[in-house]
Design an enzyme around this catalytic site. Structure first.
Site, mmCIF file in Angstrom:
data_model
loop_
_atom_site.group_PDB
_atom_site.id
_atom_site.type_symbol
_atom_site.label_atom_id
_atom_site.label_comp_id
_atom_site.label_asym_id
_atom_site.label_seq_id
_atom_site.Cartn_x
_atom_site.Cartn_y
_atom_site.Cartn_z
ATOM 1 C CB ILE A 38 6.958 12.497 -2.826
ATOM 2 C CG1 ILE A 38 8.115 11.927 -2.375
ATOM 3 C CG2 ILE A 38 5.987 13.345 -1.667
ATOM 4 C CD1 ILE A 38 8.980 12.735 -2.721
ATOM 5 C CE LYS A 98 -3.552 -2.254 2.691
ATOM 6 N NZ LYS A 98 -3.390 -3.587 2.795
HETATM 7 O O1 C5P Z 1 -7.712 -11.635 7.292
HETATM 8 P P1 C5P Z 1 -8.542 -10.822 6.633
HETATM 9 O O2 C5P Z 1 -9.218 -11.640 5.762
HETATM 10 O O3 C5P Z 1 -9.677 -9.994 6.843
HETATM 11 O O4 C5P Z 1 -7.638 -10.609 5.487
HETATM 12 C C1 C5P Z 1 -8.485 -8.856 4.646
HETATM 13 C C2 C5P Z 1 -6.749 -8.779 3.925
HETATM 14 O O5 C5P Z 1 -6.572 -7.789 3.386
HETATM 15 C C3 C5P Z 1 -5.507 -8.727 5.034
HETATM 16 O O6 C5P Z 1 -4.028 -8.349 4.633
HETATM 17 C C4 C5P Z 1 -5.494 -6.635 4.817
HETATM 18 O O7 C5P Z 1 -4.358 -5.794 4.564
HETATM 19 C C5 C5P Z 1 -6.253 -7.078 2.994
HETATM 20 N N1 C5P Z 1 -6.737 -5.794 2.875
HETATM 21 C C6 C5P Z 1 -7.858 -4.982 3.428
HETATM 22 N N2 C5P Z 1 -8.780 -4.131 3.347
HETATM 23 C C7 C5P Z 1 -8.275 -3.260 2.095
HETATM 24 C C8 C5P Z 1 -6.599 -3.750 1.505
HETATM 25 C C9 C5P Z 1 -5.982 -5.033 2.614
HETATM 26 O O8 C5P Z 1 -8.380 -6.049 4.188
HETATM 27 N N3 C5P Z 1 -8.299 -2.100 1.201
#
Ligand code: C5P
Length: 247
Positions: free
Chosen positions: A67, A63
């Protein structure tokens, strides 16, 4: 069919590789894993190579948000290992375009990780990683985004409408937003976290959908962590989710 990505949100290498080894043989699954902030900070790029050797495609979810120059440099480094990577759409147009330009430069220089094996397994003409923009984190409920008057869903749809023009391949959004995003930007891929099979706790996620609902809404990628990681039978749980989205 949607691609299912297992989030290896684990604190150390051995546990991550052991789970990856168990899951990779699940019938009918193309092994895709997400490596995020925790695991990458602990292990660094060496782990990505090990996962790649096990046959995994890698979603490197760091993520990026900085800049344009700094993000372009990070993209240069990540592009060597990742099949997909993320930055925050909130970094804006110049940051997103700088990331895309860097990928184009690398492809032009031929300095992407272009082995014959990768080209074959990627099914794409080059192996430039897919560039996805995080819209509104799926952990945000209405009223929780600092300084943003829109609901997280409205904000996600707003940012997604920009993402295509800014050079991104897709966006990270909640399953609940996919239909509106696809209606406005048909060519944009949607990757959905916040996926919970029936009966599983939402944990810290707030905008959740079941795997089937997200796929029916048009999600292209699902990323699922804790429902699989914390299951007593991760292989069986992954198989069950695959069956749910295929049937
Ligand atoms: O454990 P869970 O199923 O909630 O994991 C969701 C994964 O998706 C995590 O690794 C989290 O960092 C990632 N993620 C998220 N929301 C976002 C982007 C990525 O939950 N907007």
């Amino acid at each position: 069919m949607a691609t299912l990505i297992v989030a290896l949100d684990l604190p150390e290498k051995d546990a991550a590789l052991a789970l990856a080894e168990k899951l990779r043989r699940v019938d009918g699954w193309i092994p895709w894993c997400k490596v995020g902030l925790e695991l990458f900070t602990v292990c660094g790029p060496a782990l990505l190579e090990s996962l790649n050797k096990l046959g995994y495609k890698i979603f490197l979810d760091l993520k990026f948000y900085d800049i344009p120059h700094t993000v372009a440099g990070a993209v240069r480094a990540a592009a060597f290992y990742a099949d997909m990577l993320t930055l925050h759409c909130q970094g804006g147009e110049r940051m997103c375009r700088a990331a895309r330009r860097m990928l184009e430069t690398l492809a032009h220089e031929g300095s992407l990780r272009k082995t014959a094996e990768m080209l074959e397994s990627s099914g794409r003409p080059d192996v430039s990683p897919l560039l996805f923009g995080v819209t509104a984190l799926t952990s945000f409920a209405a009223g929780e985004m600092p300084g943003v008057a829109l609901t997280p869903s409205a904000f996600a749809v707003y940012l997604a409408a920009k993402a295509r023009a800014w050079g991104l391949d897709g966006v990270v959004c909640a399953g609940t937003e996919v239909k509106r995003i696809k209606a406005g930007s048909p060519g944009l891929a949607c990757l959905c976290p916040g996926i919970r099979p029936q009966g599983f706790a939402a944990d810290d996620q707030r905008r959740v959908m079941t795997p089937r609902e997200a796929v029916q809404a048009g999600a292209d990628f699902l990323v699922i962590g804790r429902p699989i990681l914390s299951a007593s039978d991760p292989v069986g749980t992954l198989s069950g989710i695959l069956q749910e989205i295929c049937s």
